[in-house]
Design an enzyme around this catalytic site. Structure first.
Site, PDB file in Angstrom:
ATOM      1  N   HIS A   1      -3.367 -99.438  33.352  1.00  0.00           N
ATOM      2  CA  HIS A   1      -3.498-100.435  32.285  1.00  0.00           C
ATOM      3  C   HIS A   1      -3.969-101.745  32.939  1.00  0.00           C
ATOM      4  CE1 HIS A   1      -2.869-102.255  28.482  1.00  0.00           C
ATOM      5  NE2 HIS A   1      -1.553-102.301  28.406  1.00  0.00           N
TER       6      HIS A   1
ATOM      7  N   HIS B   1     -12.113 -95.747  29.201  1.00  0.00           N
ATOM      8  CA  HIS B   1     -11.206 -96.412  28.258  1.00  0.00           C
ATOM      9  C   HIS B   1     -10.849 -95.435  27.155  1.00  0.00           C
ATOM     10  CE1 HIS B   1      -9.612 -99.485  25.558  1.00  0.00           C
ATOM     11  NE2 HIS B   1      -9.510-100.238  26.624  1.00  0.00           N
TER      12      HIS B   1
ATOM     13  N   ASP C   1     -11.600-104.540  33.326  1.00  0.00           N
ATOM     14  CA  ASP C   1     -11.060-104.776  34.659  1.00  0.00           C
ATOM     15  C   ASP C   1     -12.087-104.615  35.769  1.00  0.00           C
ATOM     16  OD1 ASP C   1      -8.454-105.391  33.942  1.00  0.00           O
ATOM     17  OD2 ASP C   1      -7.939-103.285  33.671  1.00  0.00           O
TER      18      ASP C   1
HETATM   19  N1  ACO Z   1     -12.998 -92.003  36.864  1.00  0.00           N
HETATM   20  C1  ACO Z   1     -13.299 -90.698  36.841  1.00  0.00           C
HETATM   21  N2  ACO Z   1     -13.078 -89.879  35.813  1.00  0.00           N
HETATM   22  C2  ACO Z   1     -12.489 -90.413  34.743  1.00  0.00           C
HETATM   23  C3  ACO Z   1     -12.137 -91.767  34.672  1.00  0.00           C
HETATM   24  C4  ACO Z   1     -12.414 -92.589  35.770  1.00  0.00           C
HETATM   25  N3  ACO Z   1     -12.114 -93.865  35.793  1.00  0.00           N
HETATM   26  N4  ACO Z   1     -11.570 -92.017  33.470  1.00  0.00           N
HETATM   27  C5  ACO Z   1     -11.557 -90.862  32.807  1.00  0.00           C
HETATM   28  N5  ACO Z   1     -12.109 -89.893  33.581  1.00  0.00           N
HETATM   29  C6  ACO Z   1     -12.333 -88.494  33.200  1.00  0.00           C
HETATM   30  C7  ACO Z   1     -11.020 -87.720  33.155  1.00  0.00           C
HETATM   31  O1  ACO Z   1     -10.742 -87.143  34.416  1.00  0.00           O
HETATM   32  C8  ACO Z   1     -11.315 -86.710  32.083  1.00  0.00           C
HETATM   33  O2  ACO Z   1     -12.162 -85.737  32.640  1.00  0.00           O
HETATM   34  P1  ACO Z   1     -11.988 -84.170  32.205  1.00  0.00           P
HETATM   35  O3  ACO Z   1     -12.347 -84.143  30.735  1.00  0.00           O
HETATM   36  O4  ACO Z   1     -12.922 -83.423  33.079  1.00  0.00           O
HETATM   37  O5  ACO Z   1     -10.540 -83.849  32.435  1.00  0.00           O
HETATM   38  C9  ACO Z   1     -12.163 -87.473  31.076  1.00  0.00           C
HETATM   39  O6  ACO Z   1     -12.827 -88.498  31.845  1.00  0.00           O
HETATM   40  C10 ACO Z   1     -11.367 -88.101  29.956  1.00  0.00           C
HETATM   41  O7  ACO Z   1     -10.424 -88.992  30.527  1.00  0.00           O
HETATM   42  P2  ACO Z   1      -8.920 -89.139  30.054  1.00  0.00           P
HETATM   43  O8  ACO Z   1      -8.064 -89.405  31.256  1.00  0.00           O
HETATM   44  O9  ACO Z   1      -8.531 -87.996  29.166  1.00  0.00           O
HETATM   45  O10 ACO Z   1      -9.041 -90.437  29.155  1.00  0.00           O
HETATM   46  P3  ACO Z   1      -7.844 -91.325  28.651  1.00  0.00           P
HETATM   47  O11 ACO Z   1      -8.302 -91.934  27.393  1.00  0.00           O
HETATM   48  O12 ACO Z   1      -6.557 -90.588  28.645  1.00  0.00           O
HETATM   49  O13 ACO Z   1      -7.720 -92.431  29.805  1.00  0.00           O
HETATM   50  C11 ACO Z   1      -7.969 -94.397  31.062  1.00  0.00           C
HETATM   51  C12 ACO Z   1      -8.222 -93.720  29.717  1.00  0.00           C
HETATM   52  C13 ACO Z   1      -6.458 -94.324  31.427  1.00  0.00           C
HETATM   53  C14 ACO Z   1      -8.350 -95.875  30.945  1.00  0.00           C
HETATM   54  C15 ACO Z   1      -8.805 -93.692  32.156  1.00  0.00           C
HETATM   55  O14 ACO Z   1     -10.173 -93.794  31.826  1.00  0.00           O
HETATM   56  C16 ACO Z   1      -8.547 -94.259  33.546  1.00  0.00           C
HETATM   57  O15 ACO Z   1      -7.577 -93.850  34.202  1.00  0.00           O
HETATM   58  N6  ACO Z   1      -9.429 -95.210  34.051  1.00  0.00           N
HETATM   59  C17 ACO Z   1      -9.212 -95.819  35.323  1.00  0.00           C
HETATM   60  C18 ACO Z   1      -8.128 -96.894  35.235  1.00  0.00           C
HETATM   61  C19 ACO Z   1      -8.614 -98.120  34.491  1.00  0.00           C
HETATM   62  O16 ACO Z   1      -9.684 -98.660  34.756  1.00  0.00           O
HETATM   63  N7  ACO Z   1      -7.748 -98.607  33.586  1.00  0.00           N
HETATM   64  C20 ACO Z   1      -8.010 -99.835  32.807  1.00  0.00           C
HETATM   65  C21 ACO Z   1      -8.222 -99.535  31.367  1.00  0.00           C
HETATM   66  S1  ACO Z   1      -8.583-101.004  30.484  1.00  0.00           S
HETATM   67  C22 ACO Z   1      -7.077-101.682  30.256  1.00  0.00           C
HETATM   68  O17 ACO Z   1      -6.068-101.077  30.138  1.00  0.00           O
HETATM   69  C23 ACO Z   1      -7.011-103.142  30.245  1.00  0.00           C
END
Ligand code: ACO
Length: 436
Positions: free
Chosen positions: A268, A307, A363
């Site tokens: 987050h 996201h 971010d």
């Molecule tokens: N890098 C690589 N792969 C990713 C990333 C990433 N940053 N984010 C998502 N994916 C992939 C997942 O592995 C998944 O792949 P799959 O379908 O092969 O399993 C697919 O994309 C979907 O991702 P989910 O994790 O299901 O998406 P979710 O909506 O649950 O997660 C989140 C969103 C937590 C923001 C995620 O994208 C993440 O962890 N990003 C990195 C951390 C980050 O930057 N957080 C800040 C968010 S903005 C905020 O809160 C202010």
């Protein structure tokens, strides 16, 4: 048959039900009537991580994740970032309309006159370990304010709520700055009422022996814009914590401490700190392709990318990119920007990211900018929490005044044992327990 309805046939019983559709949703409680017999509890939905569940009706923030649109109370974020100050936007979020000139003057006066912390709060902060993480200090001190303002428990009294809102928005920069000064071992600096919200924060962070702190206006404005961009973001993890905890009629200091705790997580608001660590680890532009390959192989995530809601470029990230250029004109370019730009360029062309609609989020660039402004990575999430206070409190007010809201209490699908025979201690063996 009315058009705005959903007809469901339960194939277990052959019975058909018609359920109203309102604002693109059905009420989960309308499913409870779907039963196989009188003993059946009724149908529920199963939605871990709230992937498709609206928990409230809200008129504060609108997001269209596919189009990359963000609006506060109907105003596009781009316009607010360009034309407003953070306190103007906080007023908009909390009261629903932009303030008139006299309203803004009063509001700024009220917030400015709530920036001081009680000396006992200062002493409380002095007790933290000398190198404690500023976010841990921030969360704990916000919670500790509950002991300073016991009147805050009267959450149904509108004028009392307003007082707590003014106190919290006024005091969070002071707590944040003291967390920083404590972490680096500098004496705390008291607020200066001659300065605006962002300038005063800079004063409390960076004043040394000079009699009066003078903030660089470009940096102060950039900080104020960053505050606007982070002020609210509808039902994210931290806001959900704020609503969930305050649904028990917990006071706003304790509720906000839980919201800030959620924000601290690396998935987050903690992601901006992680982005900087990631850029340090990559080290140089030429190492980017190898790093991306490891992300694709699932070794780790590309921090600052992806996201839950945005399946397009996060509009806040676009503004931050522009804003960063203004800051770099004053501070010089942060060398990490080259690595970040290369990461973005490669990722946006790569099938893995394209297919999953993974774009830079808020971010991704904020950390690079904060670092250029002189902030250490440990402070990044605290910087996020300061403006988000306005959003959390706007959402809290909306929750408290919503007659439909009650204590938040999800259901579960129980997957454990049925009723078991108790085994006395002297007869307990793994075999006896398993047989029970
Ligand atoms: N890098 C690589 N792969 C990713 C990333 C990433 N940053 N984010 C998502 N994916 C992939 C997942 O592995 C998944 O792949 P799959 O379908 O092969 O399993 C697919 O994309 C979907 O991702 P989910 O994790 O299901 O998406 P979710 O909506 O649950 O997660 C989140 C969103 C937590 C923001 C995620 O994208 C993440 O962890 N990003 C990195 C951390 C980050 O930057 N957080 C800040 C968010 S903005 C905020 O809160 C202010």
């Amino acid at each position: 048959m009315p058009q705005n309805t959903l007809t469901i046939t339960d194939n277990r019983t052959g019975q058909t039900y018609t359920i109203p559709i309102e604002d693109g949703t059905i009420r989960a409680m309308n499913l409870r009537q779907i039963k196989t017999g009188p003993e059946d509890f009724g149908l529920m939905t199963y939605d871990p991580a709230f992937m498709n569940t609206a928990s409230c009706r809200s008129s504060i923030t609108y997001i269209d994740g596919d189009q990359g649109i963000l609006r506060y109370r109907g105003y596009p974020i781009e316009v607010l970032a360009e034309r407003c100050t953070f306190l103007e936007v906080a007023y908009l979020l909390l009261f629903g309309e932009l303030p008139t000139e006299p309203q803004l003057k009063n509001w700024v006066h009220d917030i400015t006159h709530h920036t001081m912390l009680h000396e006992s709060t200062k002493k409380f902060m002095e007790g933290f370990r000398y190198d404690g993480h500023p976010m841990g200090m921030f969360v704990s001190t916000v919670a500790a304010l509950s002991t300073v303002y016991p009147d805050a428990r009267h959450v149904h009294d509108a004028s009392n709520r307003l007082l707590q809102i003014q106190r919290l928005i006024g005091k969070v920069p002071s707590i944040a700055a003291m967390s920083y000064r404590h972490n680096v071992g500098f004496p705390y600096v008291y607020p200066d009422n001659d300065l605006n919200y962002a300038e005063n924060f800079m004063n409390m962070l960076w004043k040394m022996v000079e009699p009066k702190y003078v903030a660089n206006p470009a940096i102060a404005r950039a900080l104020d814009i960053l505050f606007i961009l982070h002020a609210d973001h509808e039902q994210n993890c931290g806001t959900n914590a704020m609503r969930s905890v305050s649904s028990a009629q917990t006071d706003p200091y304790l509720s906000m401490a839980s919201a800030a705790s959620a924000l601290a997580g690396p998935l987050h608001g903690g992601a901006n700190e992680e982005v900087l660590k990631m850029l340090d680890e990559i080290g140089s532009k030429d190492k980017v392709p190898a790093y991306i390959q490891k992300v694709k192989e699932g070794h780790f995530k590309l921090m600052g990318f992806g996201h839950r809601i945005y399946k397009n470029y996060d509009p806040r990230a676009k503004i931050i990119r522009w804003c960063a250029e203004q800051v770099f004109e004053v501070t010089g370019r942060n060398p990490k920007l080259e690595i970040a730009l290369e990461l973005e360029r490669i990722a946006l062309e790569d099938d893995y990211f394209v297919k999953r609609k993974l774009y830079p989020n808020v971010d991704f660039y904020s950390g690079i900018m904060y670092q250029a402004m002189g902030f250490r990575p440990e402070m990044f999430t605290v910087l996020f929490a300061i403006p988000r206070t306005a959003g959390w409190l706007a959402q809290w007010q909306e929750l408290i005044t919503d007659p439909e809201q009650k204590i938040a209490r999800p259901r579960q699908v129980y997957t454990g044992h049925g009723a078991r025979e108790f085994v006395p201690l002297e007869k307990r063996t793994s075999a006896a327990l398993a047989a029970g």
